[in-house]
Design an enzyme around this catalytic site. Structure first.
Site, PDB file in Angstrom:
ATOM      1  N   LYS A  49     -35.083  21.161  -2.563  1.00 39.34           N
ATOM      2  CA  LYS A  49     -35.831  22.350  -2.991  1.00 39.34           C
ATOM      3  C   LYS A  49     -35.296  23.576  -2.265  1.00 39.34           C
ATOM      4  O   LYS A  49     -35.082  24.635  -2.858  1.00 39.34           O
ATOM      5  CB  LYS A  49     -37.332  22.161  -2.706  1.00 39.34           C
ATOM      6  CG  LYS A  49     -37.987  21.189  -3.671  1.00 39.34           C
ATOM      7  CD  LYS A  49     -39.355  20.710  -3.211  1.00 39.34           C
ATOM      8  CE  LYS A  49     -39.843  19.583  -4.122  1.00 39.34           C
ATOM      9  NZ  LYS A  49     -41.036  18.915  -3.638  1.00 39.34           N
ATOM     10  N   GLN A  93     -45.635  19.211   0.718  1.00 38.53           N
ATOM     11  CA  GLN A  93     -44.980  17.984   0.248  1.00 38.53           C
ATOM     12  C   GLN A  93     -45.926  16.788   0.440  1.00 38.53           C
ATOM     13  O   GLN A  93     -46.417  16.551   1.543  1.00 38.53           O
ATOM     14  CB  GLN A  93     -43.674  17.786   1.030  1.00 38.53           C
ATOM     15  CG  GLN A  93     -42.824  16.641   0.534  1.00 38.53           C
ATOM     16  CD  GLN A  93     -42.272  16.850  -0.883  1.00 38.53           C
ATOM     17  OE1 GLN A  93     -41.844  17.948  -1.230  1.00 38.53           O
ATOM     18  NE2 GLN A  93     -42.284  15.816  -1.683  1.00 38.53           N
ATOM     19  N   ASP A 116     -47.444  24.361  -7.337  1.00 36.11           N
ATOM     20  CA  ASP A 116     -47.497  23.058  -8.009  1.00 36.11           C
ATOM     21  C   ASP A 116     -48.630  22.969  -9.027  1.00 36.11           C
ATOM     22  O   ASP A 116     -48.720  22.001  -9.762  1.00 36.11           O
ATOM     23  CB  ASP A 116     -47.741  21.948  -6.966  1.00 36.11           C
ATOM     24  CG  ASP A 116     -46.457  21.390  -6.390  1.00 36.11           C
ATOM     25  OD1 ASP A 116     -45.434  21.410  -7.103  1.00 36.11           O
ATOM     26  OD2 ASP A 116     -46.477  20.936  -5.230  1.00 36.11           O
TER      27      ASP A 116
END
Ligand code: NAP
Length: 285
Positions: A49, A93, A116
């Site tokens: 990422k 994460q 997200d």
């Protein structure tokens, strides 16, 4: 023989657009990622990422926190990012260590920076089909693939297998919002084969290699394989028995190279989108 949907190529094309658009701003979109502990798989994901964000000209912040950080300590770190005007997008994460309540952590992320789309208020907006900040990455990537290949979902029977919060559940709502007729299946579903056979669009997010066999798929269907399973040699497999299914369907995604590359691509699109939303007044001046 089906058209093989090329997620790598679509992702590359979208990321080039993101990069070009980013170059037009005098300011960098900033993605902050928090990783707790040293899980090797999570580290690889976070590094990818970061690498992609930097290639696009974004600013990348990675906060590596110790495995034994307390829940309140982690919440404090998220609050700092929530209040940092430079940070546009925040990602924690997953999975987190067992002593930390993931739901509580997700709820701490400011909804307008929730890259997200995991925050319940953002998920709720999808559920009631109201305007969201951004859509969750993997479902968004799947819809981008369908769009890129000119596959309309309106009026189609879409069957989604797997009801996780990151894929199946939001994806099924997004498909309903796009006027598909959706069936969401899971491990307690009965007569799965009958249901999958009725699918014009079949999306599998289970995580079991060769779970979807030829006899479960209607001729001419569109098959999207979200599953990723890594064997002991490191070889990746999807949920679909690709070799036997590919001859009877119209479109199919491979693993690797299908949905996989789209998730990170959507993450970058979302970062840029949040950046634009937060700077809207600034650009309009
Ligand atoms: P998950 O949390 O691993 O859950 C699996 C889902 O499959 C559950 O809803 C489960 O039902 C269902 N399931 C299990 N056995 C089943 C069966 N026999 N029949 C029907 N349904 C069954 O889901 P996930 O996190 O979405 O991950 C699914 C797969 O997608 C994994 O391989 C993961 O690595 C992959 N993935 C890929 C990407 C990507 O970027 N390509 C992104 C995310 C995930 P219950 O709810 O009843 O337990």
């Amino acid at each position: 023989m089906a058209v093989i949907i090329d997620g790598k190529a679509v992702s590359k094309k979208i990321l080039e657009q993101v990069k070009k658009e980013t170059e037009g701003f005098g300011k960098k979109p900033c993605l902050a990622v928090i990783i707790v502990g040293g899980d090797p798989a999570s580290k690889i994901y976070v590094n990818n990422k970061r690498k992609t964000a930097l290639e696009l000209g974004f600013e990348s912040i990675v906060k590596e926190l110790p495995e034994n950080i307390s829940e309140s300590g982690l919440i404090e770190e998220i609050e700092k990012l929530n209040n940092d005007g430079k940070v546009n997008a925040i990602l924690v994460q997953l999975p987190l260590p067992k002593h930390i309540n993931s739901e509580k952590i997700i709820e701490t992320i400011k909804p307008g920076k929730d890259v997200d789309c995991f925050h319940p208020s953002n998920v709720g907006k999808i559920a009631v089909n109201s305007e969201v900040f951004v859509y969750p990455c993997t479902p968004k990537g799947i819809l981008s693939l369908l769009e890129e290949y000119g596959i309309s979902v309106e009026g189609k029977n879409a069957v989604v297998i797997g009801r996780s919060n990151i894929v199946g559940r939001p994806l099924s709502m997004m498909l309903v919002n796009k006027n598909a007729t959706v069936t969401l299946c899971h491990s307690k579903t009965q007569n799965l084969k009958e249901i999958t056979k009725s699918a014009d669009i079949l999306i599998s997010a289970v995580g079991k290699p060769k779970f979807i066999k030829r006899e479960m798929v209607k001729d001419g269907a569109v098959v999207i394989d979200v599953g990723i399973t890594r064997d002991e040699q490191g070889k990746l497999s999807g949920d679909v028995d690709f070799e036997s299914v590919k001859d009877t369907v119209s479109f199919i995604t491979p693993v690797p190279g299908g949905v996989g590359p789209m998730t990170i691509c959507s993450l970058m699109q979302n970062t840029l989108e949040l950046f634009k939303q937060q700077n809207q007044r600034f650009w309009k001046k």
